[in-house]
Design a protein around this motif. Structure first.
Motif, PDB file in Angstrom:
ATOM      1  N   ASP A   1      33.416  33.318  37.123  1.00 25.89           N
ATOM      2  CA  ASP A   1      32.703  32.394  38.177  1.00 25.89           C
ATOM      3  C   ASP A   1      31.315  32.827  38.019  1.00 25.89           C
ATOM      4  OD1 ASP A   1      33.018  34.755  39.178  1.00 25.89           O
ATOM      5  OD2 ASP A   1      33.987  34.061  41.125  1.00 25.89           O
TER       6      ASP A   1
ATOM      7  N   GLN B   1      38.168  21.122  38.244  1.00 25.04           N
ATOM      8  CA  GLN B   1      38.390  22.395  38.331  1.00 25.04           C
ATOM      9  C   GLN B   1      39.937  22.694  38.655  1.00 25.04           C
ATOM     10  OE1 GLN B   1      35.653  24.629  40.980  1.00 25.04           O
ATOM     11  NE2 GLN B   1      33.796  24.001  39.563  1.00 25.04           N
TER      12      GLN B   1
ATOM     13  N   ARG C   1      41.596  27.729  40.867  1.00 28.11           N
ATOM     14  CA  ARG C   1      41.002  29.101  40.668  1.00 28.11           C
ATOM     15  C   ARG C   1      39.449  28.915  40.322  1.00 28.11           C
ATOM     16  NH1 ARG C   1      43.951  31.098  35.246  1.00 28.11           N
ATOM     17  NH2 ARG C   1      43.283  29.004  34.997  1.00 28.11           N
ATOM     18  N   GLY C   2      39.026  27.588  40.201  1.00 30.09           N
ATOM     19  CA  GLY C   2      37.553  27.360  40.038  1.00 30.09           C
ATOM     20  C   GLY C   2      37.312  27.245  38.566  1.00 30.09           C
ATOM     21  N   TYR C   3      38.224  27.365  37.567  1.00 28.04           N
ATOM     22  CA  TYR C   3      37.848  27.085  36.280  1.00 28.04           C
ATOM     23  C   TYR C   3      37.654  25.612  35.873  1.00 28.04           C
ATOM     24  CZ  TYR C   3      39.311  31.677  34.296  1.00 28.04           C
ATOM     25  OH  TYR C   3      39.457  33.195  34.119  1.00 28.04           O
TER      26      TYR C   3
END
Length: 199
Positions: free
Chosen positions: A4, A17, A20-22
């Motif tokens: 991140d 996303q 996890r924000g990927y």
């Protein structure tokens, strides 16, 4: 480097996303609300091939070079050929689709498999129970290899079969080798300075 904190290309920053924000690459399939990283969606990959869309961000790749990430023996062979001023062309097709330079640099830094030489794939890339000669390098347990490289190619060719999309890459024009993907950060930062600007 934490994923991140890696600077995102603008078109990647607006991708869907996971929890996890990927950011989810354009060719990644979904099962319900869950992206299936490591798998390739046939229709999405075919659309990217036909329409010259980046496999990461799903936006147009202009005419000119395209990039992909290579590892192991292929990365070394390309580097040796370019250093010697010799032509290089691997006639074996791959399921690994092309993308923008910035997107591929970004992918090396956030994808655990691409980022480290000892990282191993956890799932098959095409859900095949019994991989063949074309898919053996992308199956469960396969390691990336000692050397990775983001490689620019003059162009690509593709074939769409009922079960997969295959690519061949023509005439390498740039070779950015790395052992650990964090080494690509200066290239990514420099590339992002040029995003959207004429060169």
């Amino acid at each position: 480097m934490r994923f991140d904190s890696v600077p995102k290309p603008p078109a990647v920053a607006v991708r869907p996303q996971d929890g996890r924000g990927y950011p989810v690459p354009a060719i990644t399939p979904w099962e319900g609300d869950a992206p299936q990283f490591g798998l390739t969606d046939h229709e999405r990959s075919a659309a990217c091939a036909r329409e010259r869309l980046c496999s990461v961000c799903n936006t147009l790749m202009p005419q000119g070079p395209v990039w992909r990430v290579v590892g192991g023996e292929e990365a070394a062979a390309i580097g040796e050929a370019l250093a010697a001023g010799l032509p290089y062309r691997n006639m074996a097709p791959t399921m690994e689709a092309p993308g923008h330079r910035a997107c591929m640099l970004y992918a090396t830094m956030v994808c655990p498999y691409l980022g480290r030489p000892n990282a191993r794939r956890h799932v098959t890339a095409d859900r095949a129970e019994a991989p063949d000669d074309l898919t053996a390098h992308v199956v469960r347990g396969a390691a990336r290899g000692e050397l990775g490289a983001v490689v620019g190619f003059a162009d690509y060719e593709f074939a769409i079969t009922p079960s997969r999309v295959l690519f061949r890459f023509i005439d390498p024009v740039e070779w950015l080798p790395y052992d650990v993907a964090d080494e690509q950060l200066p290239h990514l930062q420099e590339e992002l300075k040029w995003e959207g600007q004429p060169r």
